[in-house]
Design a protein around this motif. Structure first.
Motif, mmCIF file in Angstrom:
data_model
loop_
_atom_site.group_PDB
_atom_site.id
_atom_site.type_symbol
_atom_site.label_atom_id
_atom_site.label_comp_id
_atom_site.label_asym_id
_atom_site.label_seq_id
_atom_site.Cartn_x
_atom_site.Cartn_y
_atom_site.Cartn_z
ATOM 1 N N UNK A 214 0.839 -1.200 0.000
ATOM 2 C CA UNK A 214 0.000 0.000 0.000
ATOM 3 C C UNK A 214 0.872 1.246 0.000
ATOM 4 N N UNK A 215 1.903 1.253 0.851
ATOM 5 C CA UNK A 215 2.812 2.400 0.898
ATOM 6 C C UNK A 215 3.491 2.607 -0.445
ATOM 7 N N UNK A 216 3.842 1.508 -1.119
ATOM 8 C CA UNK A 216 4.458 1.619 -2.444
ATOM 9 C C UNK A 216 3.485 2.222 -3.441
ATOM 10 N N UNK A 217 2.210 1.833 -3.359
ATOM 11 C CA UNK A 217 1.199 2.400 -4.242
ATOM 12 C C UNK A 217 0.999 3.883 -4.004
ATOM 13 N N UNK A 371 7.807 6.369 8.527
ATOM 14 C CA UNK A 371 7.135 5.866 9.730
ATOM 15 C C UNK A 371 6.518 4.500 9.480
ATOM 16 N N UNK A 372 5.915 4.307 8.301
ATOM 17 C CA UNK A 372 5.306 3.012 7.978
ATOM 18 C C UNK A 372 6.362 1.918 7.914
ATOM 19 N N UNK A 373 7.483 2.187 7.250
ATOM 20 C CA UNK A 373 8.555 1.190 7.158
ATOM 21 C C UNK A 373 9.095 0.846 8.537
ATOM 22 N N UNK A 376 6.398 -1.298 10.418
ATOM 23 C CA UNK A 376 6.311 -2.646 9.862
ATOM 24 C C UNK A 376 7.541 -3.467 10.246
ATOM 25 N N UNK A 377 8.717 -2.863 10.180
ATOM 26 C CA UNK A 377 9.948 -3.570 10.534
ATOM 27 C C UNK A 377 9.945 -3.967 12.002
ATOM 28 N N UNK A 378 9.467 -3.080 12.864
ATOM 29 C CA UNK A 378 9.402 -3.377 14.290
ATOM 30 C C UNK A 378 8.467 -4.550 14.561
ATOM 31 N N UNK A 379 7.298 -4.541 13.934
ATOM 32 C CA UNK A 379 6.333 -5.627 14.127
ATOM 33 C C UNK A 379 6.872 -6.933 13.563
ATOM 34 N N UNK A 380 7.486 -6.869 12.378
ATOM 35 C CA UNK A 380 7.999 -8.078 11.718
ATOM 36 C C UNK A 380 9.054 -8.776 12.571
ATOM 37 N N UNK A 381 9.876 -8.005 13.243
ATOM 38 C CA UNK A 381 10.930 -8.597 14.068
ATOM 39 C C UNK A 381 10.383 -9.278 15.317
ATOM 40 N N UNK A 382 9.164 -8.950 15.716
ATOM 41 C CA UNK A 382 8.567 -9.558 16.898
ATOM 42 C C UNK A 382 7.768 -10.819 16.560
#
Length: 396
Positions: A214-217, A371-373, A376-382
């Motif tokens: 979505x962010x890329x779009x 901020x989105x990246x 997302x990176x913080x959540x992905x690492x958890x």
């Protein structure tokens, strides 16, 4: 070991299709607003015609790709879509009133929007064990677009806008012929994997991937829609704007050609994050650039933004698609970028352009994307570590 003639042929067909399909888009898309203006449509009418495509994409792409995966009629559906596109392009120059143009635009978007997702799915299947070479196949689209756009411009200038639609129809017809050579995946076991798309959307890693899509779009909409108004604010002439497009297109070539190395080095998800971070840097540099010349230099980063994102996204979607749902996965990815992301970016960008101008627009988008990246990176690492999965597909 040198590739066999069969493997080379497997790459030629999706490369040729990509070339023809994006050449067809290049023949008409830069001139569509001029066509609307020539018919005397109001700004509100043009805005509706321009904004309706992302909304239709959001629904039509998952619908058609999901139907193809369930029925195993991929070639039939993509061929039908292209033939409808031919008819719509032949009808466009004959229309004068707003209502018929709106109807044809809706039908055109509904059928043509999923075509690139079909092509990506077939490309991944036909590349077999060389999926990392997707970028070189997709390079056909960049070449087709880059070669066709200036030729179409000359024809339109000399012979009128109707030639843009006729050229698009002819190229769609050629793409239809080539599409019948594309090969799609088939599940080994018990037929269609119904319900798998729902399971895919329940995967938290896939949802994080779609968030980045979505962010890329949003970023793509900002560039495609508001880059020229931004350049105009900086005092750029039309020739400089054309040069900016040329530089952006040229910057895509090495990234797509060496996309296999980027995928191997960063893995698809890592490459997607990298592309988003480069996009953030690009937008922030636009925000601080005070002259067209500086903006031209920044434009060279284009290759590491959308092209790298698309290579990463298409590869990630293929690797994580449930058995028999490869086309659906590509469709969800494409709908998220070109549907939801483009709609949000296009609408929000219009408000920002009016309130804070072009440089402020790219500053706000750059900060929001960063901020989105980060989130997302913080959540992905958890999240728990990923388990290896296999799509178990055979080629037909």
């Amino acid at each position: 070991m040198q590739p066999t003639p069969i493997l080379r042929t497997q790459k030629i067909w999706p490369f040729a299709f990509s070339f023809l399909f994006f050449a067809s888009i290049a023949s008409v898309s830069p001139f569509i607003v001029l066509y609307y203006r020539g018919l005397g449509f109001t700004g509100a009418q043009i805005g509706l015609l321009s904004s309706i495509s992302p909304l239709i994409t959001l629904f039509s792409v998952p619908l058609w790709t999901g139907l193809a995966d369930v029925t195993r009629r991929h070639r039939l559906i993509v061929g039908l879509a292209l033939l409808v596109g031919v008819v719509m392009m032949l009808l466009f120059p004959l229309l004068q009133a707003f209502a018929p143009v709106l109807l044809v635009s809706v039908l055109f978007s509904a059928f043509i929007a999923p075509v690139s997702s079909f092509a990506d799915s077939a490309t991944m299947v036909m590349l077999a064990d060389e999926k990392e070479m997707y970028g070189r196949v997709r390079l056909g689209g960049t070449i087709g677009y880059g070669l066709t756009a200036p030729i179409a411009g000359m024809f339109v200038q000399d012979y009128g806008l109707k030639w843009a639609f006729w050229a698009c129809a002819a190229l769609f017809l050629l793409a239809f012929i080539v599409s019948q050579k594309l090969v799609f995946g088939q599940v080994k076991a018990d037929g269609p994997a119904r319900g798998s798309a729902r399971a895919l959307l329940a995967n938290p890693r896939w949802l994080l991937f779609l968030t980045l899509a979505v962010a890329s779009g949003v970023a793509l909409a900002a560039i495609n829609t508001y880059f020229f108004p931004y350049m105009k604010e900086l005092g750029a002439q039309e020739s400089v704007m054309g040069l900016a497009l040329t530089l952006g297109t040229l910057s895509e070539i090495p990234v797509l050609f060496f996309g296999n190395r980027l995928v191997k080095r960063f893995r698809p998800y890592g490459l997607l994050v990298l592309a988003m971070l480069v996009t953030v840097v690009r937008f922030l540099l636009y925000a601080v650039s005070g002259t067209p010349n500086l903006a031209l230099v920044v434009q060279l980063l284009n290759g590491l933004t959308f092209p790298a994102m698309w290579v990463a996204g298409a590869t990630y979607a293929d690797e994580n698609a449930p058995a028999g749902m490869g086309t659906s996965a590509q469709g969800i990815f494409g709908a998220t970028v070109f549907g939801l992301g483009n709609a949000v970016g296009g609408f929000t960008g219009g408000l920002l352009l009016e309130s804070v101008g072009g440089r402020g627009l790219f500053l706000v988008f750059g900060v929001v994307l960063l901020a989105i990246v980060a989130l997302v990176t913080l959540i992905e690492r958890r999240l728990p570590a990923e388990q290896e999965t296999s799509p178990h597909v055979v080629v037909r």
